[in-house]
Design a protein around this motif. Structure first.
Motif, PDB file in Angstrom:
ATOM      1  N   UNK A 269     -23.610 -13.159  52.815  1.00  0.00           N
ATOM      2  CA  UNK A 269     -22.609 -12.118  53.012  1.00  0.00           C
ATOM      3  C   UNK A 269     -23.014 -10.842  52.289  1.00  0.00           C
ATOM      4  N   UNK A 270     -22.953  -9.675  52.944  1.00  0.00           N
ATOM      5  CA  UNK A 270     -23.322  -8.429  52.271  1.00  0.00           C
ATOM      6  C   UNK A 270     -22.381  -8.132  51.111  1.00  0.00           C
ATOM      7  N   UNK A 271     -22.897  -7.471  50.091  1.00  0.00           N
ATOM      8  CA  UNK A 271     -22.051  -7.069  48.985  1.00  0.00           C
ATOM      9  C   UNK A 271     -21.126  -5.940  49.431  1.00  0.00           C
ATOM     10  N   UNK A 272     -19.887  -5.997  48.970  1.00  0.00           N
ATOM     11  CA  UNK A 272     -18.945  -4.940  49.305  1.00  0.00           C
ATOM     12  C   UNK A 272     -19.236  -3.669  48.517  1.00  0.00           C
ATOM     13  N   UNK A 273     -19.873  -3.801  47.397  1.00  0.00           N
ATOM     14  CA  UNK A 273     -20.212  -2.650  46.575  1.00  0.00           C
ATOM     15  C   UNK A 273     -21.646  -2.834  46.122  1.00  0.00           C
ATOM     16  N   UNK A 274     -22.539  -1.999  46.594  1.00  0.00           N
ATOM     17  CA  UNK A 274     -23.956  -2.164  46.285  1.00  0.00           C
ATOM     18  C   UNK A 274     -24.228  -2.062  44.790  1.00  0.00           C
ATOM     19  N   UNK A 275     -23.278  -1.477  44.043  1.00  0.00           N
ATOM     20  CA  UNK A 275     -23.478  -1.329  42.597  1.00  0.00           C
ATOM     21  C   UNK A 275     -23.050  -2.574  41.825  1.00  0.00           C
ATOM     22  N   UNK A 276     -22.358  -3.484  42.515  1.00  0.00           N
ATOM     23  CA  UNK A 276     -21.858  -4.672  41.814  1.00  0.00           C
ATOM     24  C   UNK A 276     -23.014  -5.615  41.499  1.00  0.00           C
ATOM     25  N   UNK A 277     -23.162  -5.950  40.240  1.00  0.00           N
ATOM     26  CA  UNK A 277     -24.262  -6.833  39.821  1.00  0.00           C
ATOM     27  C   UNK A 277     -23.831  -8.284  39.986  1.00  0.00           C
ATOM     28  N   UNK A 278     -23.559  -8.666  41.212  1.00  0.00           N
ATOM     29  CA  UNK A 278     -23.114 -10.025  41.478  1.00  0.00           C
ATOM     30  C   UNK A 278     -23.565 -10.421  42.875  1.00  0.00           C
ATOM     31  N   UNK A 279     -24.087 -11.623  42.994  1.00  0.00           N
ATOM     32  CA  UNK A 279     -24.472 -12.132  44.305  1.00  0.00           C
ATOM     33  C   UNK A 279     -23.223 -12.433  45.117  1.00  0.00           C
ATOM     34  N   UNK A 280     -23.285 -12.353  46.452  1.00  0.00           N
ATOM     35  CA  UNK A 280     -22.107 -12.574  47.278  1.00  0.00           C
ATOM     36  C   UNK A 280     -21.453 -13.934  47.092  1.00  0.00           C
ATOM     37  N   UNK A 281     -22.203 -14.935  46.689  1.00  0.00           N
ATOM     38  CA  UNK A 281     -21.603 -16.257  46.512  1.00  0.00           C
ATOM     39  C   UNK A 281     -21.270 -16.535  45.052  1.00  0.00           C
ATOM     40  N   UNK A 282     -21.250 -15.487  44.224  1.00  0.00           N
ATOM     41  CA  UNK A 282     -20.875 -15.668  42.835  1.00  0.00           C
ATOM     42  C   UNK A 282     -22.031 -15.637  41.872  1.00  0.00           C
ATOM     43  N   UNK A 283     -23.242 -15.876  42.338  1.00  0.00           N
ATOM     44  CA  UNK A 283     -24.401 -15.813  41.464  1.00  0.00           C
ATOM     45  C   UNK A 283     -24.704 -17.140  40.805  1.00  0.00           C
ATOM     46  N   UNK A 284     -25.842 -17.218  40.085  1.00  0.00           N
ATOM     47  CA  UNK A 284     -26.279 -18.499  39.521  1.00  0.00           C
ATOM     48  C   UNK A 284     -25.347 -19.068  38.470  1.00  0.00           C
ATOM     49  N   UNK A 285     -24.779 -18.211  37.615  1.00  0.00           N
ATOM     50  CA  UNK A 285     -23.895 -18.710  36.565  1.00  0.00           C
ATOM     51  C   UNK A 285     -22.723 -19.489  37.101  1.00  0.00           C
ATOM     52  N   UNK A 286     -21.913 -18.880  37.978  1.00  0.00           N
ATOM     53  CA  UNK A 286     -20.762 -19.604  38.524  1.00  0.00           C
ATOM     54  C   UNK A 286     -21.137 -20.842  39.334  1.00  0.00           C
ATOM     55  N   UNK A 287     -22.196 -20.757  40.114  1.00  0.00           N
ATOM     56  CA  UNK A 287     -22.573 -21.902  40.942  1.00  0.00           C
ATOM     57  C   UNK A 287     -22.914 -23.110  40.077  1.00  0.00           C
ATOM     58  N   UNK A 288     -23.712 -22.898  39.052  1.00  0.00           N
ATOM     59  CA  UNK A 288     -24.080 -24.014  38.176  1.00  0.00           C
ATOM     60  C   UNK A 288     -22.888 -24.493  37.360  1.00  0.00           C
ATOM     61  N   UNK A 289     -22.020 -23.574  36.965  1.00  0.00           N
ATOM     62  CA  UNK A 289     -20.819 -23.976  36.220  1.00  0.00           C
ATOM     63  C   UNK A 289     -19.912 -24.837  37.094  1.00  0.00           C
ATOM     64  N   UNK A 290     -19.761 -24.474  38.358  1.00  0.00           N
ATOM     65  CA  UNK A 290     -18.942 -25.261  39.269  1.00  0.00           C
ATOM     66  C   UNK A 290     -19.541 -26.655  39.483  1.00  0.00           C
ATOM     67  N   UNK A 291     -20.853 -26.708  39.658  1.00  0.00           N
ATOM     68  CA  UNK A 291     -21.507 -28.007  39.841  1.00  0.00           C
ATOM     69  C   UNK A 291     -21.342 -28.886  38.613  1.00  0.00           C
ATOM     70  N   UNK A 292     -21.552 -28.304  37.435  1.00  0.00           N
ATOM     71  CA  UNK A 292     -21.451 -29.083  36.195  1.00  0.00           C
ATOM     72  C   UNK A 292     -20.034 -29.595  35.968  1.00  0.00           C
ATOM     73  N   UNK A 293     -19.040 -28.847  36.464  1.00  0.00           N
ATOM     74  CA  UNK A 293     -17.649 -29.265  36.287  1.00  0.00           C
ATOM     75  C   UNK A 293     -17.207 -30.266  37.345  1.00  0.00           C
ATOM     76  N   UNK A 294     -18.084 -30.563  38.296  1.00  0.00           N
ATOM     77  CA  UNK A 294     -17.750 -31.527  39.335  1.00  0.00           C
ATOM     78  C   UNK A 294     -16.942 -30.963  40.489  1.00  0.00           C
ATOM     79  N   UNK A 295     -16.917 -29.623  40.622  1.00  0.00           N
ATOM     80  CA  UNK A 295     -16.193 -29.000  41.728  1.00  0.00           C
ATOM     81  C   UNK A 295     -16.987 -29.202  43.021  1.00  0.00           C
ATOM     82  N   UNK A 296     -16.363 -29.701  44.085  1.00  0.00           N
ATOM     83  CA  UNK A 296     -17.077 -29.817  45.365  1.00  0.00           C
ATOM     84  C   UNK A 296     -17.556 -28.431  45.809  1.00  0.00           C
ATOM     85  N   UNK A 297     -18.851 -28.299  46.022  1.00  0.00           N
ATOM     86  CA  UNK A 297     -19.435 -26.989  46.303  1.00  0.00           C
ATOM     87  C   UNK A 297     -20.309 -27.067  47.538  1.00  0.00           C
TER      88      UNK A 297
END
Length: 420
Positions: A269-297
């Motif tokens: 998904x394209x970023x809504x703001x090209x200046x936002x330092x965040x990947x469209x799917x939340x980026x590596x930090x949130x993805x790994x945090x969700x996986x480690x917490x056992x959230x279905x991803x």
């Protein structure tokens, strides 16, 4: 093809080369190569890697393949949305059916055996449920190729009665965009109430315009814990999680895990703001945090060359590849997000190479999962319930063929004589 088919000489995900016997649409057993199976049909898959077939958990078939006729707008995402909203009235149901059919066939050829599509209702002129009806007809026509789940996405101004009519028209889940309502929290409560009345699962678009002042997924998690809502709830996008500092992220992820909701990231998904330092799917930090917490991803493609995004190749391997780059996931994690994990979130039976699993399978010419994800080979064989539904191949012929022992290849740093 008989009721029993053997896939011969295929590599399993763990690297073993085996014969895989399929019977009545499921994996019957696995045996060493070289043991004959008398009286059975066989498919030679030597050189192929056998994987559980991927699925597409988040798509918008109503606007698929509209980039060429509609184009976009120089004002970024807002302009693209305006382009799309201004154009549906120019396209009839026959056009919708043609585009959706083409997109589904492309996904099937790439290996996908199930799709969840979001369909807007109550927006623009005309019959608000006609798109749902067209997709229901396609679901029936293409059931041998794939499962099709239809998510009705009502606009905030659509009445409860009209929204519920979508399920008689063929929808199976309820979606929504609470941020478009004057009171997003009230709209979220309304959608939960409607899903409960219709006895369907809920899949909402949340936080895909990164803004750390608004975190709808956290509000939804708290609301779920208080309400005791008993059906599957999925939050799609959630890009704002990538703006949170680690302590705040940890608290939100803990709330998401406690609520038992699932999350679908959308790395293309394209970023809504090209200046936002965040990947469209939340980026590596949130993805790994969700996986480690056992959230279905899981992860989805979102777009197939529509007015909001000119890309989108209808290929789950491409989505997995983007997860490895934007989300810093391993090949195993990335492919699980578009296959086994996504299937679980979509409520589909387990598929794969284990005995007893549904024989929804993708055979791809590769020597490892990492190679398959990163190079997305064209050579693929797709099986749905043990039956081959697609077989594609791509051959490359070099325009210039040189000797493998050329001086350029042997002598590093030296310029070939002909190039001086």
């Amino acid at each position: 093809m008989t009721d029993t088919t053997t896939l011969t000489g295929v590599m399993l995900p763990d690297g073993r080369v085996r014969n895989v016997v399929l019977r009545h649409g499921s994996v019957s057993h696995i045996r060493p190569v070289g043991i004959p199976d008398i009286g059975q049909s066989a498919i030679d898959l030597t050189g192929y890697l056998l994987l559980p077939a991927p699925v597409e958990p988040h798509l918008h078939l109503d606007r698929a393949l509209t980039w060429e006729p509609i184009g976009s707008d120089p004002d970024g995402r807002d302009g693209a949305v305006r382009s799309w909203r201004a154009s549906p009235s120019r396209y009839g149901t026959a056009d919708l059916r043609r585009r959706a059919h083409s997109a589904l066939q492309a996904m099937s050829a790439n290996g996908v055996t199930a799709v969840r599509t979001h369909i807007d209702i109550g927006v623009g002129a005309g019959a608000p449920l006609r798109a749902v009806e067209v997709l229901r007809e396609l679901r029936e026509d293409l059931h041998r190729l794939l499962d099709l789940q239809i998510v009705a996405v009502p606009s905030p101004d659509l009445s409860d009665r009209s929204a519920l009519e979508a399920f008689s028209a063929g929808a199976g889940l309820l979606g929504g965009r609470p941020h478009r309502a004057a009171d997003p929290r009230a709209e979220t409560r309304r959608l939960l109430r409607l899903a409960d009345r219709a006895e369907v699962d809920l899949d909402l678009h949340l936080d895909y315009q990164p803004d750390r002042r608004v975190l709808a997924v956290a509000d939804l998690a708290r609301l779920l814990r208080k309400s005791g809502f008993g059906r599957q709830v999925t939050a799609s996008h959630c890009a704002t999680l990538g703006l949170l500092r680690p302590p705040a992220l940890a608290k939100v992820v803990e709330a998401i895990a406690a609520s038992r909701m699932a999350v679908i990231g959308l790395p293309s998904t394209p970023r809504d703001d090209a200046r936002a330092a965040v990947a469209p799917c939340g980026g590596p930090g949130p993805l790994h945090a969700l996986l480690e917490a056992g959230v279905p991803l899981a992860a989805g493609g979102d777009h197939v060359r529509d007015a909001l995004h000119p890309m989108g190749r209808a290929d789950a391997l491409e989505t997995a590849s983007l997860l490895m780059t934007t989300g810093q996931m391993s090949a195993d994690q990335a492919y699980a997000a578009v296959s086994t994990s996504a299937r679980a979130i979509m409520g589909l039976p387990v598929a794969g190479t284990e005995p007893g699993a549904v024989a929804d399978l993708l055979a791809v010419r590769a020597s490892s999962l990492a190679e398959a994800v990163l190079t997305t080979p064209a050579d693929r064989v797709v099986l749905r319930r043990g039956r081959v539904v697609s077989r594609t191949s791509g051959r490359r012929t070099p325009a210039l063929q040189g000797r493998s022992d050329s001086g350029y290849g042997r002598r590093r740093g030296r310029v070939p004589a002909g190039a001086r």
